[in-house]
Design a protein around this motif. Structure first.
Motif, PDB file in Angstrom:
ATOM      1  N   GLU A  95       6.066   3.395  -2.077  1.00 56.34           N
ATOM      2  CA  GLU A  95       5.204   2.222  -1.963  1.00 56.34           C
ATOM      3  C   GLU A  95       4.981   1.533  -3.302  1.00 56.34           C
ATOM      4  O   GLU A  95       4.887   0.310  -3.373  1.00 56.34           O
ATOM      5  CB  GLU A  95       3.868   2.621  -1.344  1.00 56.34           C
ATOM      6  CG  GLU A  95       3.000   1.440  -0.952  1.00 56.34           C
ATOM      7  CD  GLU A  95       1.742   1.857  -0.219  1.00 56.34           C
ATOM      8  OE1 GLU A  95       0.829   1.017  -0.080  1.00 56.34           O
ATOM      9  OE2 GLU A  95       1.669   3.024   0.218  1.00 56.34           O
TER      10      GLU A  95
ATOM     11  N   LYS B 279       5.242   5.410   8.072  1.00 50.26           N
ATOM     12  CA  LYS B 279       4.026   4.847   7.482  1.00 50.26           C
ATOM     13  C   LYS B 279       4.347   4.024   6.239  1.00 50.26           C
ATOM     14  O   LYS B 279       3.801   2.934   6.043  1.00 50.26           O
ATOM     15  CB  LYS B 279       3.042   5.967   7.145  1.00 50.26           C
ATOM     16  CG  LYS B 279       2.409   6.621   8.362  1.00 50.26           C
ATOM     17  CD  LYS B 279       1.459   7.733   7.953  1.00 50.26           C
ATOM     18  CE  LYS B 279       0.839   8.399   9.179  1.00 50.26           C
ATOM     19  NZ  LYS B 279      -0.059   9.522   8.799  1.00 50.26           N
ATOM     20  N   VAL B 280       5.223   4.551   5.415  1.00 47.04           N
ATOM     21  CA  VAL B 280       5.609   3.830   4.196  1.00 47.04           C
ATOM     22  C   VAL B 280       6.377   2.564   4.538  1.00 47.04           C
ATOM     23  O   VAL B 280       6.121   1.490   3.986  1.00 47.04           O
ATOM     24  CB  VAL B 280       6.448   4.742   3.280  1.00 47.04           C
ATOM     25  CG1 VAL B 280       7.005   3.947   2.101  1.00 47.04           C
ATOM     26  CG2 VAL B 280       5.618   5.911   2.775  1.00 47.04           C
TER      27      VAL B 280
ATOM     28  N   GLY C  94       6.235   0.819   7.224  1.00 49.59           N
ATOM     29  CA  GLY C  94       5.342  -0.170   7.812  1.00 49.59           C
ATOM     30  C   GLY C  94       4.606  -0.994   6.766  1.00 49.59           C
ATOM     31  O   GLY C  94       4.237  -2.142   7.020  1.00 49.59           O
ATOM     32  N   LYS C  95       4.422  -0.435   5.585  1.00 45.53           N
ATOM     33  CA  LYS C  95       3.693  -1.127   4.526  1.00 45.53           C
ATOM     34  C   LYS C  95       4.595  -2.010   3.664  1.00 45.53           C
ATOM     35  O   LYS C  95       4.180  -3.083   3.221  1.00 45.53           O
ATOM     36  CB  LYS C  95       2.977  -0.113   3.635  1.00 45.53           C
ATOM     37  CG  LYS C  95       1.849   0.631   4.333  1.00 45.53           C
ATOM     38  CD  LYS C  95       1.207   1.641   3.383  1.00 45.53           C
ATOM     39  CE  LYS C  95       0.071   2.391   4.067  1.00 45.53           C
ATOM     40  NZ  LYS C  95      -0.563   3.392   3.176  1.00 45.53           N
ATOM     41  N   ILE C  96       5.808  -1.560   3.395  1.00 47.53           N
ATOM     42  CA  ILE C  96       6.637  -2.296   2.424  1.00 47.53           C
ATOM     43  C   ILE C  96       7.860  -2.973   3.022  1.00 47.53           C
ATOM     44  O   ILE C  96       8.447  -3.845   2.390  1.00 47.53           O
ATOM     45  CB  ILE C  96       7.093  -1.374   1.266  1.00 47.53           C
ATOM     46  CG1 ILE C  96       8.018  -0.259   1.780  1.00 47.53           C
ATOM     47  CG2 ILE C  96       5.901  -0.790   0.547  1.00 47.53           C
ATOM     48  CD1 ILE C  96       8.587   0.590   0.657  1.00 47.53           C
TER      49      ILE C  96
ATOM     50  N   THR D 291       8.750  -5.458   5.194  1.00 50.09           N
ATOM     51  CA  THR D 291       8.215  -6.598   5.931  1.00 50.09           C
ATOM     52  C   THR D 291       9.185  -7.769   5.882  1.00 50.09           C
ATOM     53  O   THR D 291      10.169  -7.756   5.130  1.00 50.09           O
ATOM     54  CB  THR D 291       6.878  -7.038   5.336  1.00 50.09           C
ATOM     55  OG1 THR D 291       7.099  -7.506   3.993  1.00 50.09           O
ATOM     56  CG2 THR D 291       5.888  -5.879   5.303  1.00 50.09           C
TER      57      THR D 291
END
Length: 379
Positions: free
Chosen positions: A108, A132-133, A135-137, A139
């Protein structure tokens, strides 16, 4: 092996090129365990602040790095090392090139510094943590695409495996895991590693606009478990799609399918090639327009921006990436105020410090445009 020192705000810049080949469209970042010994024993790596990212340009790079690590008197191979070793091997053997290794726990904060990275590869790390990771970066704004491993082993009839994955058009899932066809080593190899190499080979030989499917995997890899017809039907046509790897009659393994893990309400982005092509084009145009950041907001600048973007898309069309017998059927470019602007080259146009650019590309059929917007800073 390259050693580069970077400040907290620095970025590893993308390599020069036409932004159409594997050199710019398929540069993966492999997730590795926090216990990976390469980061404990070796200093020849790219440094980002107080953290480490290992850059590999070739298999020989990796062999040299690994040899130095194994010569350490305190070195003992671990399961984490074995996983990374097998992933890197099958990646290069299947056509891979420049890539990065980063501990998953650092993804991240590290990946945004890598200006040329385009793919995130699970490489056998835990699915729930990787998702999870991602989903955050991973995009639409980042233009990163993730290659995920499907479940390790057979799929239960209750499809509980789906709980570990997010539906996203920025990811693709591959199943099953792999093993060596010959030899006594029964170590299971995550499919994402070999698939990442196949993406590189696909992009360099066929183009990023071609779906990475029907490709034969190298390295003597075969599926570690058989796929029943019921299992195939559910994972290929279910609400969360996985692409499969199948062994064919001659003993080779073939990539079957090229779908993202997107939801059914986003059909335009269910195709891997479409999603990755748009990401590629957005990155390319941003790079091509970077020299205009110091340009004045005037008619001459608008004309140059319009021509730059149009010429780039024209090359894509000529290479076969876009549909249409004529250029206007293949793409369109609309630059803010361009069509209505004065031809007085010194006339200052109204507006703020940002220019809006609207781009459409026919990736499925002539005149059926998928579009996106870019914002270009001007003075």
């Amino acid at each position: 092996m390259t050693r580069v020192s970077l400040s907290e705000s620095s970025t590893i810049q993308p390599s020069q090129g036409d932004y159409l080949g594997a050199s710019s469209t398929a540069i993966p970042v492999f997730a590795v365990s926090e216990f990976d010994s390469l980061f404990l024993h070796v200093n020849e790596c790219v440094e980002l602040s107080d953290r480490n990212v290992i850059l590999l340009n070739s298999w020989s790079d990796y062999q040299a790095l690994k040899n130095r690590t194994e010569n350490e008197s305190s070195y003992t191979i671990s399961k984490a090392d074995k996983m990374r070793d097998e992933c890197v091997r099958v990646y290069f053997e299947n056509g891979g090139g420049r890539c990065y290794l980063i501990k998953l726990i650092h993804f991240e904060r590290e990946v945004p510094f890598l200006g040329d990275a385009t793919l995130l590869v699970q490489a056998g790390q835990p699915a729930d943590l990787f998702q999870k990771v991602v989903g955050k970066i991973c995009t639409k704004q980042s233009s990163l695409f993730a290659i995920c491993d499907g479940p390790c082993g057979s799929i239960d009839s209750d499809n509980s495996w789906k709980n570990d994955y997010y539906a996203s058009t920025n990811t693709a899932i591959y199943y099953p895991w792999l093993k060596q066809k010959k030899g006594t080593d029964n170590f299971l190899i995550p499919p994402s590693a070999a698939i990442a190499g196949a993406y590189c080979l696909n992009d360099s030989t066929r183009g990023v606009w071609q779906g990475p499917t029907s490709l034969i995997l190298r390295s003597g890899l075969v599926p570690a478990c058989e796929l029943s017809e019921d299992t195939l039907d559910d994972i290929v046509h279910g609400d969360l799609v996985m692409n499969t790897i199948r062994e064919i009659s001659n003993g080779s393994s073939v990539i079957w399918g090229a779908k993202t893990a997107g939801q059914a309400n986003e059909p335009q982005w269910r195709d891997i090639a479409t999603r990755r092509l748009f990401f590629c084009v957005k990155r390319a145009i941003k790079n091509l327009l970077s020299p205009f950041e110091s340009a004045p907001h005037c008619a001459e600048t608008l004309e140059k921006i319009y021509n730059t973007v149009s010429e780039y898309l024209k090359v894509l069309w000529q290479k076969g990436a876009l549909y249409g017998a004529k250029q206007e059927e293949a793409f369109f470019v609309k630059v803010e105020n361009h069509n209505n602007s004065t031809r007085d080259k010194q006339h200052k146009l109204p507006g703020n410090q940002h220019l809006n650019i609207h781009i459409g590309m026919a990736v499925t059929a002539p005149d059926e445009f998928l579009s996106f917007d870019l914002t270009q800073s001007l003075i």
